[in-house]
Design a protein around this motif. Structure first.
Motif, PDB file in Angstrom:
ATOM      1  N   GLY A 224      34.697  30.361  87.217  1.00  0.00           N
ATOM      2  CA  GLY A 224      34.396  31.406  86.245  1.00  0.00           C
ATOM      3  C   GLY A 224      35.386  32.555  86.257  1.00  0.00           C
ATOM      4  N   ALA A 225      34.956  33.660  85.692  1.00  0.00           N
ATOM      5  CA  ALA A 225      35.825  34.825  85.510  1.00  0.00           C
ATOM      6  C   ALA A 225      36.260  35.473  86.814  1.00  0.00           C
ATOM      7  N   PHE A 226      35.575  35.136  87.916  1.00  0.00           N
ATOM      8  CA  PHE A 226      35.938  35.697  89.223  1.00  0.00           C
ATOM      9  C   PHE A 226      36.757  34.722  90.068  1.00  0.00           C
ATOM     10  N   SER A 227      37.208  33.629  89.468  1.00  0.00           N
ATOM     11  CA  SER A 227      38.054  32.675  90.196  1.00  0.00           C
ATOM     12  C   SER A 227      39.517  33.028  89.985  1.00  0.00           C
ATOM     13  N   GLN A 228      40.330  32.710  90.959  1.00  0.00           N
ATOM     14  CA  GLN A 228      41.771  32.937  90.823  1.00  0.00           C
ATOM     15  C   GLN A 228      42.323  32.202  89.609  1.00  0.00           C
ATOM     16  N   ALA A 229      41.786  31.017  89.322  1.00  0.00           N
ATOM     17  CA  ALA A 229      42.266  30.219  88.195  1.00  0.00           C
ATOM     18  C   ALA A 229      42.069  30.927  86.858  1.00  0.00           C
ATOM     19  N   SER A 230      41.101  31.819  86.768  1.00  0.00           N
ATOM     20  CA  SER A 230      40.831  32.525  85.512  1.00  0.00           C
ATOM     21  C   SER A 230      41.950  33.502  85.146  1.00  0.00           C
ATOM     22  N   GLY A 231      42.664  33.981  86.148  1.00  0.00           N
ATOM     23  CA  GLY A 231      43.688  34.996  85.912  1.00  0.00           C
ATOM     24  C   GLY A 231      43.135  36.409  85.802  1.00  0.00           C
ATOM     25  N   PHE A 232      41.817  36.567  85.984  1.00  0.00           N
ATOM     26  CA  PHE A 232      41.187  37.875  85.832  1.00  0.00           C
ATOM     27  C   PHE A 232      40.916  38.584  87.155  1.00  0.00           C
ATOM     28  N   VAL A 233      41.214  37.946  88.270  1.00  0.00           N
ATOM     29  CA  VAL A 233      40.989  38.578  89.570  1.00  0.00           C
ATOM     30  C   VAL A 233      42.193  39.468  89.871  1.00  0.00           C
ATOM     31  N   ARG A 234      42.207  40.590  89.158  1.00  0.00           N
ATOM     32  CA  ARG A 234      43.263  41.595  89.302  1.00  0.00           C
ATOM     33  C   ARG A 234      42.662  42.937  88.904  1.00  0.00           C
ATOM     34  N   LEU A 235      43.259  43.994  89.405  1.00  0.00           N
ATOM     35  CA  LEU A 235      42.773  45.330  89.083  1.00  0.00           C
ATOM     36  C   LEU A 235      42.858  45.578  87.579  1.00  0.00           C
ATOM     37  N   MET A 236      41.910  46.342  87.067  1.00  0.00           N
ATOM     38  CA  MET A 236      41.992  46.758  85.669  1.00  0.00           C
ATOM     39  C   MET A 236      43.273  47.549  85.472  1.00  0.00           C
TER      40      MET A 236
END
Length: 179
Positions: free
Chosen positions: A57-69
């Motif tokens: 999901g959105a909290f996986s590294q694969a999503s690309g979203f696990v980064r600071l806003m």
């Protein structure tokens, strides 16, 4: 060096891709958090960023979203830790880092007031840290009550968190308390 650290918990792009995301309180949160970070830098507090990671999901590294806003711009001496549990201390390496830096006081900020911010506060208190929960520098979202199905507002959730943490696990503060 100061014995205080500001923890910025889970202020990451992942949240913007969850069905409960709401922009309603975000502008105020962003302003308060940036002011708190500015104050922390002026006072020489350590600033630590924590990201949450999951397998899917959105909290996986694969999503690309696990980064600071994008509005967060850490300095080179402001570390980023990654966790896979609800508290920021026990498996991320953060607790050892805080010990090595002789940190004894924590200021808690971030996203999901009642979840990772509150859990980190409780664990930090149990580990012997002096904790300030900076309530207006946390963000949460409306939730459905499991017993009566009513909608619980972010304000109600934050009020409950303040009530259960105050004088047991933390002092409840706001960003204006540090200016």
């Amino acid at each position: 060096m100061s014995d205080t650290a500001l923890l910025v918990i889970d202020v990451q792009e992942s949240f913007k891709h969850r069905p409960y995301w709401s922009e309603q309180d975000f502008p105020s949160f962003q302003t308060k958090l940036l002011n708190l970070i500015h104050t922390a830098r002026e006072r020489g507090w350590a600033i630590v960023y924590i990201l949450h990671e999951e397998d899917r999901g959105a909290f996986s590294q694969a999503s690309g979203f696990v980064r600071l806003m994008d509005f967060l711009q850490p300095k080179a001496n402001e570390p980023i830790f990654t966790k896979r549990v609800h508290n920021a201390l026990t498996e991320s390496g953060l607790q050892a880092w805080l010990h090595d830096q002789s940190i004894s006081q924590l200021k808690i900020s971030g996203i999901r007031t009642e979840q990772c911010c509150e859990t980190t506060t409780r664990v930090a208190s149990d580990l012997g840290y002096s904790v300030d929960f900076v309530l207006d520098a946390t963000l949460t979202f409306a939730m459905q009550h499991p017993l009566n199905q009513s909608l619980v507002s972010p304000e109600q959730i934050k009020a409950h968190t303040a009530m259960v943490l105050k004088d047991r696990f933390a002092q409840i503060t706001n960003t204006a308390d540090y200016t």
